[in-house]
Design a protein around this motif. Structure first.
Motif, PDB file in Angstrom:
ATOM      1  N   CYS A  70      -2.303   5.083   9.422  1.00  0.00           N
ATOM      2  CA  CYS A  70      -1.422   4.037   8.920  1.00  0.00           C
ATOM      3  C   CYS A  70      -0.536   3.524  10.051  1.00  0.00           C
ATOM      4  O   CYS A  70       0.052   4.311  10.792  1.00  0.00           O
ATOM      5  N   CYS A  73       3.525   4.262   8.642  1.00  0.00           N
ATOM      6  CA  CYS A  73       4.128   5.595   8.591  1.00  0.00           C
ATOM      7  C   CYS A  73       3.404   6.608   9.471  1.00  0.00           C
ATOM      8  O   CYS A  73       3.861   7.737   9.613  1.00  0.00           O
ATOM      9  N   CYS A  86      -2.947   2.853   2.835  1.00  0.00           N
ATOM     10  CA  CYS A  86      -2.254   4.140   2.902  1.00  0.00           C
ATOM     11  C   CYS A  86      -1.533   4.407   1.581  1.00  0.00           C
ATOM     12  O   CYS A  86      -1.221   3.485   0.821  1.00  0.00           O
ATOM     13  N   CYS A  88       1.401   5.100   1.284  1.00  0.00           N
ATOM     14  CA  CYS A  88       2.741   4.498   1.334  1.00  0.00           C
ATOM     15  C   CYS A  88       2.700   3.038   0.890  1.00  0.00           C
ATOM     16  O   CYS A  88       3.733   2.385   0.776  1.00  0.00           O
TER      17      CYS A  88
HETATM   18 ZN   LIG Z   1       1.498   4.707   5.453  1.00  0.00          ZN
END
Ligand SMILES: [Zn+2]
Length: 109
Positions: A70, A73, A86, A88
């Motif tokens: 990613c 992050c 991802c 996130c």
């Molecule tokens: Zn991420």
């Protein structure tokens, strides 16, 4: 059909490299992120090898999972093709592996 052209190219490559040999087994690696459907390649293989020195050969396909990182992050993860995002929520990902299609080995009689 995408996989038919790919299977034809694999079979042509093997036939060119091993002219006159009777091929009994072909092992392929098809990365999970290659976009190639292994089952379709299996389906095409028998048809494409007919009349070549690969006729009747077995086909083994390894499907290694892909890896992505990613960009937001930094997490590394195995994406669920074709959704390359991802956990996130970011879709800013770099593919690290899993996009390859290669001939791993060929056995001849
Ligand atoms: Zn991420």
């Amino acid at each position: 059909m995408h996989e038919l052209a790919i299977t034809e190219s694999v079979v042509a490559t093997v036939a060119e490299r091993l002219p006159g040999s009777r091929v009994t087994l072909v092992r392929l690696e098809i990365g999970a992120l290659s976009g190639v459907v292994a089952d379709s390649v299996r389906f095409c293989f028998d048809m494409v090898t007919e009349g070549t020195n690969l006729e009747g050969a077995g086909l083994e396909i390894d499907e290694p999972p892909g890896r992505c990182r990613c960009g937001e992050c930094g997490t590394e993860f195995a994406p669920d093709w074709p959704i390359m995002a991802c956990s996130c929520g970011s879709a800013n990902v770099t593919v690290l592996s899993g996009q390859d299609l290669r001939i791993v080995s060929v056995q001849v009689a």
